[in-house]
Design a protein around this motif. Sequence first.
Motif, mmCIF file in Angstrom:
data_model
loop_
_atom_site.group_PDB
_atom_site.id
_atom_site.type_symbol
_atom_site.label_atom_id
_atom_site.label_comp_id
_atom_site.label_asym_id
_atom_site.label_seq_id
_atom_site.Cartn_x
_atom_site.Cartn_y
_atom_site.Cartn_z
ATOM 1 N N PRO A 1 17.567 11.219 -25.359
ATOM 2 C CA PRO A 1 17.647 10.552 -24.049
ATOM 3 C C PRO A 1 16.725 9.338 -23.936
ATOM 4 O O PRO A 1 17.074 8.348 -23.295
ATOM 5 C CB PRO A 1 17.231 11.646 -23.056
ATOM 6 N N ASN A 2 15.559 9.392 -24.569
ATOM 7 C CA ASN A 2 14.638 8.243 -24.502
ATOM 8 C C ASN A 2 15.274 6.991 -25.095
ATOM 9 O O ASN A 2 15.240 5.924 -24.497
ATOM 10 C CB ASN A 2 13.354 8.554 -25.278
ATOM 11 N N ILE B 1 17.503 -1.787 -32.872
ATOM 12 C CA ILE B 1 18.245 -1.822 -31.602
ATOM 13 C C ILE B 1 18.983 -3.153 -31.373
ATOM 14 O O ILE B 1 20.110 -3.187 -30.881
ATOM 15 C CB ILE B 1 17.307 -1.476 -30.409
ATOM 16 N N LYS C 1 20.934 -4.030 -20.132
ATOM 17 C CA LYS C 1 20.898 -4.556 -18.759
ATOM 18 C C LYS C 1 19.999 -5.793 -18.665
ATOM 19 O O LYS C 1 20.268 -6.713 -17.910
ATOM 20 C CB LYS C 1 20.434 -3.475 -17.786
ATOM 21 N N CYS D 1 13.345 7.765 -33.884
ATOM 22 C CA CYS D 1 13.235 6.847 -32.742
ATOM 23 C C CYS D 1 12.668 5.500 -33.192
ATOM 24 O O CYS D 1 13.064 4.450 -32.699
ATOM 25 C CB CYS D 1 12.341 7.452 -31.655
ATOM 26 N N LEU E 1 14.438 1.861 -32.713
ATOM 27 C CA LEU E 1 13.828 0.720 -32.038
ATOM 28 C C LEU E 1 13.833 -0.522 -32.933
ATOM 29 O O LEU E 1 14.055 -1.639 -32.472
ATOM 30 C CB LEU E 1 12.397 1.096 -31.648
ATOM 31 N N VAL F 1 18.005 5.567 -22.964
ATOM 32 C CA VAL F 1 17.495 4.769 -21.831
ATOM 33 C C VAL F 1 17.012 3.398 -22.312
ATOM 34 O O VAL F 1 17.281 2.374 -21.673
ATOM 35 C CB VAL F 1 16.355 5.523 -21.092
ATOM 36 N N ILE F 2 16.352 3.382 -23.452
ATOM 37 C CA ILE F 2 15.868 2.093 -23.971
ATOM 38 C C ILE F 2 17.059 1.178 -24.278
ATOM 39 O O ILE F 2 17.054 -0.007 -23.939
ATOM 40 C CB ILE F 2 14.991 2.290 -25.228
ATOM 41 N N THR G 1 18.637 -0.018 -20.899
ATOM 42 C CA THR G 1 17.855 -1.007 -20.158
ATOM 43 C C THR G 1 17.716 -2.324 -20.942
ATOM 44 O O THR G 1 17.560 -3.380 -20.342
ATOM 45 C CB THR G 1 16.466 -0.443 -19.766
ATOM 46 N N THR G 2 17.798 -2.241 -22.276
ATOM 47 C CA THR G 2 17.783 -3.491 -23.049
ATOM 48 C C THR G 2 19.083 -4.256 -22.793
ATOM 49 O O THR G 2 19.076 -5.476 -22.588
ATOM 50 C CB THR G 2 17.630 -3.207 -24.566
#
Lengths: 90, 207
Positions: free
Chosen positions: A35-36, A11, A46, A4, A8, A39-40, A43-44
């Motif tokens: 899933p985490n 990303i 978006k 993860c 990050l 979602v990150i 939403t990034t």
Amino acid sequence: MVTCKDFLREISEFLDDRADPQLQSELKAHITQCPNCWVILDTTLKTIQVYKGMEPQELPEGVHGQLMKALEKRCAAKTKKAQPPPTAQK
Amino acid sequence: MDPIAASAGRQDENILIEKAKKGDFEAYGQLVERYERKIYRLARNITQSNEDAEDVLQDAFLKAYEHLDGFQGQARFYTWLVRIAVNESLMKLRKRKSDRSVSLDENIETDEEPIAREIAVWDNPEKQYSRAEMKQVLDEAITSLKPIFRVVFILRDVEELSTEETAETLGLSIAAVKSRLLRARLQLREKLTRTFKRKGDQILGYV
């Protein structure tokens, strides 16, 4: 294996499709299992989209007129400067 | 915009630029009308001040007019204009002596790991918030970023300059642009998620 933390860190490059192809596919595989991180990523994306979709602001009243007036003045000065000086009459 | 319309728009723009170079004020006026709202938004986003944005708008279009002969047409006119407006905006920021956080040269490329605390889904905030409310939320979030992050985000993600164009405009390395963009995107994501998340939708948090 991509963690993860790796995801990050990468990303932004992943979103811009600029990570190297091997890494890009490893990152892609990671979000199908995490899933985490999914979602990150979502939403990034978006976040970028809502800013991209921001309407250009209306100019405050009078600002366009002031700008055009200043430009007209500058334009006149430029044209005057570009003209050759009048020749002295004998 | 579809490629044919974009190409027609650019041809039309080139004609206006050529006319303006020859002193056609009306042609330059059309270019101003085409971009003034976007340049104002850009300046307002960077300076966070209506007054400064108005000054930047005027100075940028005056400067562009003065140097129009130097515009060679390899870059898009808008990108060229953006560079001028960004420089004017940064000068405004630097003039605010009390604000010590405006140096773009500040070395922020730390080894600190990017983190995500807010992990929750959100959808279509435009449907839940009025246009004015959305604008306020987006403004507040972007204002909270340090200028060094804010400017990079605006150029890359709002004005859609490439990484290379952003680096050149700001005099930064490509690595610095990428690093700042990553941090800006994640910080904004964090703030917007806090506002837009559906209640009870938090998953786990903290990556």
